[in-house]
Write a protein that holds these residues in place. Structure first.
Motif, PDB file in Angstrom:
ATOM      1  N   LYS A 461      60.385  64.466  28.770  1.00  0.00           N
ATOM      2  CA  LYS A 461      59.229  65.094  28.126  1.00  0.00           C
ATOM      3  C   LYS A 461      59.285  64.985  26.603  1.00  0.00           C
ATOM      4  CE  LYS A 461      56.596  69.419  28.259  1.00  0.00           C
ATOM      5  NZ  LYS A 461      56.544  70.795  28.815  1.00  0.00           N
ATOM      6  N   GLU A 462      60.472  65.208  26.019  1.00  0.00           N
ATOM      7  CA  GLU A 462      60.603  65.164  24.560  1.00  0.00           C
ATOM      8  C   GLU A 462      60.386  63.746  24.030  1.00  0.00           C
ATOM      9  OE1 GLU A 462      62.817  66.521  26.588  1.00  0.00           O
ATOM     10  OE2 GLU A 462      62.435  68.660  26.201  1.00  0.00           O
ATOM     11  N   ALA A 463      60.961  62.755  24.723  1.00  0.00           N
ATOM     12  CA  ALA A 463      60.814  61.365  24.281  1.00  0.00           C
ATOM     13  C   ALA A 463      59.354  60.916  24.397  1.00  0.00           C
ATOM     14  CB  ALA A 463      61.719  60.456  25.106  1.00  0.00           C
ATOM     15  N   GLN A 464      58.696  61.355  25.501  1.00  0.00           N
ATOM     16  CA  GLN A 464      57.287  60.989  25.680  1.00  0.00           C
ATOM     17  C   GLN A 464      56.426  61.583  24.565  1.00  0.00           C
ATOM     18  OE1 GLN A 464      55.837  59.025  28.533  1.00  0.00           O
ATOM     19  NE2 GLN A 464      54.554  58.888  26.705  1.00  0.00           N
ATOM     20  N   ALA A 465      56.722  62.830  24.198  1.00  0.00           N
ATOM     21  CA  ALA A 465      55.959  63.478  23.125  1.00  0.00           C
ATOM     22  C   ALA A 465      56.180  62.750  21.801  1.00  0.00           C
ATOM     23  CB  ALA A 465      56.379  64.946  23.007  1.00  0.00           C
ATOM     24  N   GLU A 466      57.404  62.311  21.550  1.00  0.00           N
ATOM     25  CA  GLU A 466      57.695  61.581  20.315  1.00  0.00           C
ATOM     26  C   GLU A 466      56.983  60.231  20.298  1.00  0.00           C
ATOM     27  OE1 GLU A 466      59.530  61.249  16.545  1.00  0.00           O
ATOM     28  OE2 GLU A 466      59.326  62.949  17.927  1.00  0.00           O
ATOM     29  N   LEU A 467      56.948  59.568  21.464  1.00  0.00           N
ATOM     30  CA  LEU A 467      56.266  58.277  21.556  1.00  0.00           C
ATOM     31  C   LEU A 467      54.778  58.428  21.260  1.00  0.00           C
ATOM     32  CD1 LEU A 467      56.396  55.240  22.344  1.00  0.00           C
ATOM     33  CD2 LEU A 467      55.873  55.943  24.691  1.00  0.00           C
ATOM     34  N   ASN A 468      54.197  59.545  21.721  1.00  0.00           N
ATOM     35  CA  ASN A 468      52.766  59.759  21.512  1.00  0.00           C
ATOM     36  C   ASN A 468      52.413  59.964  20.042  1.00  0.00           C
ATOM     37  OD1 ASN A 468      52.318  59.538  24.227  1.00  0.00           O
ATOM     38  ND2 ASN A 468      52.270  61.743  24.617  1.00  0.00           N
ATOM     39  N   LYS A 469      53.413  60.302  19.223  1.00  0.00           N
ATOM     40  CA  LYS A 469      53.175  60.474  17.786  1.00  0.00           C
ATOM     41  C   LYS A 469      53.095  59.139  17.051  1.00  0.00           C
ATOM     42  CE  LYS A 469      55.687  64.892  17.624  1.00  0.00           C
ATOM     43  NZ  LYS A 469      56.874  65.581  17.051  1.00  0.00           N
TER      44      LYS A 469
END
Length: 508
Positions: A461-469
């Protein structure tokens, strides 16, 4: 032959049907099982035809397998002859029905006794050639047949026209922008003071073929369809042919200068230099636009090109020579024309790819991560998965590549269309980024996927959120680099730590 779910060029019978249905008042009988009869639907949809496609399927079913198909095929030929009153009936098997090894030439000879129309068996090896090669061969066969027929009847044209004239050979149904290109070529010939003797096969009657020798030269805009017929006419009547595709400012000028040479060699006195200069400076917008501040931003950007020999070679030259764009690799699926393609584009790109395997092309695109792709509909699909814009420049094509509006790729108006296609293909990535910043339709969380099923790794979840940035126009590259880093280290899940490590590894 090989089993595939994507083919860049269709089977041979599609090529034969394309040529047969391009002529006026020609009917095709396809000896095939149900399932091979999709040509009618495809042509009606893509060409938006109002009339029924003149193709009848003589169905190979269990009764045929038990008793043979001679009577059925002959009955279908004679029935269509009496119903449609065509000038010519072309019989073609498909790859599937060819397995039966039937003597279809005998069927044709039997049907010819009763039919009023001429009846021809398409002389094509359905196991060894594809759609494009079969189109070329079928057109040459029909031309040869009617030249011989006119010669026997004593009504074959013997002399050239008084004024310079041309046969445009190879315009056909289901061709990539063929109808628009044909209109542009006719306009170009009119501007040059050249009469169009005939256009074949699209819209021509087989009765016109006896007049082919009247032309001063033959123009073959696409290598894939028409070269065999042009070479036959040169051998029989000494009619020179020009196979320079007038696509792009430089090649259009080269084609016109070659036409000038051919006409003057036959006693004409033409000089087209002023016309070329006028068109280049004032009609084509490509010359000045390629030097404008807009296009300066494209200088050195990476692109890849793939398609049939004609369009891929022409686009490679335009990108490299006229737009200053770096073509990383260029390729064609016309493997039989590999030598010509290499000769044409070797100096304009870093690498050549000659293959009809779409997976190799997809992997090659993913490997070099270009700023834009110029290819077929298959490369467009690949580009969508990698978030790389794609301009479609060659068949196989989609309904969107049969525009209602006027969009030729050939001639000086074609140069304008090409510049628009090239420029817009490179700038759409920034448009997505702006939509993301200011809000809009582009709100999906993950833009890209890998080329193969095995390329998708788990993102927490954290990596996906960072990718979306990450901005949309570089997110695909970041995602692919991170997944490559993880796979090389045998990792199954991508975390923030993996993302940061991958970033450090590439020096970002």
């Amino acid at each position: 032959m090989k089993l595939a779910y994507w083919m860049y060029a269709g089977p041979a019978h599609i090529g034969t049907l394309r040529v047969a249905t391009s002529f006026k008042n020609v009917h095709a009988i396809m000896h095939a099982p149900i399932g091979d009869d999709y040509f009618n639907v495809m042509r009606s949809m893509l060409e938006r035809e109002r009339d029924f496609t003149p193709v009848t399927t003589s169905v190979v079913d269990r009764h045929v397998l038990a008793r043979g198909s001679q009577e059925k095929v002959v009955d279908n030929i004679t029935r269509k002859d009496s119903e449609e009153h065509p000038d010519l009936i072309v019989l073609t098997p498909t790859c599937t029905s060819s397995i039966l090894q039937e003597d279809l030439q005998n069927f044709v000879e039997r049907a010819s006794i009763e039919a009023q129309a001429d009846v021809l068996l398409a002389d094509v090896n359905h196991y060894r050639v594809n759609e494009l090669q079969a189109s070329d061969r079928t057109l040459e066969q029909i031309v040869h047949y009617y030249i011989d027929k006119a010669r026997k009847q004593g009504n074959l044209a013997e002399s050239k026209t008084e004024q310079p004239s041309v046969n445009i050979i190879g315009i056909s149904t289901l061709g990539f922008h063929n109808q628009h290109d044909c209109t542009e070529l006719k306009r170009l010939m009119a501007d040059l003071g050249i009469t169009v003797n005939t256009v074949i096969p699209e819209g021509a009657s087989v009765h016109e073929l006896k007049n082919l020798p009247k032309a001063w030269f033959n123009l073959v805009p696409y290598r894939e369809i028409g070269l065999m017929a042009a070479r036959y006419l040169e051998q029989e009547f000494g009619t020179p042919y020009i196979d320079i595709t007038p696509m792009g400012v430089v090649e259009t000028a080269r084609c016109i200068r070659r036409i000038q040479e051919v006409i003057n060699a036959q006693g004409g006195e033409v000089d087209y230099e002023d016309f070329i200069n006028e068109q280049t400076l004032h009609v084509s917008q490509a010359a000045w636009f390629s030097r404008s501040i807009d296009c300066q931003n494209l200088t050195g950007k990476k692109a890849v090109v793939f398609g049939d020999s004609t369009h891929a070679a022409a686009m490679t030259k335009i990108l490299a020579r006229e737009m200053g764009i770096h073509v990383v690799w260029a390729g064609t699926y016309c493997k039989y024309d590999a030598e010509w393609f290499k000769e044409q584009v070797s100096e304009y790109c870093d690498e050549l790819l000659i293959t009809d395997d779409h997976t190799q092309i997809a992997d090659a695109i993913a490997r070099v991560e270009p700023s834009a792709i110029f290819g077929t509909q298959m490369e467009r699909h690949v580009g969508k998965r990698l978030n790389i814009p794609c301009g479609v420049i060659a068949a196989p094509i989609h309904i969107q590549n049969f525009p209602i509006g006027y969009k030729p790729f050939l001639g000086y108006e074609g140069t304008n269309q090409l510049v628009d296609l090239i420029y817009n293909s490179f700038t759409l990535g920034m448009e997505d980024h702006l939509l993301e910043i200011f809000g809009g339709h582009d709100t999906k969380e993950v833009i890209t996927k890998g080329i193969s099923a095995g390329s998708d790794l788990g993102w927490n979840k954290e990596a996906q959120a960072e990718l979306n940035k990450v901005p949309g126009f570089v997110r695909g590259k970041v995602k692919r680099n991170t997944e490559k880093f993880a796979r090389e280290r045998g990792l199954n899940e991508i975390t923030l730590e993996v993302m940061y490590a991958a970033k450090e590894a590439v020096g970002a």
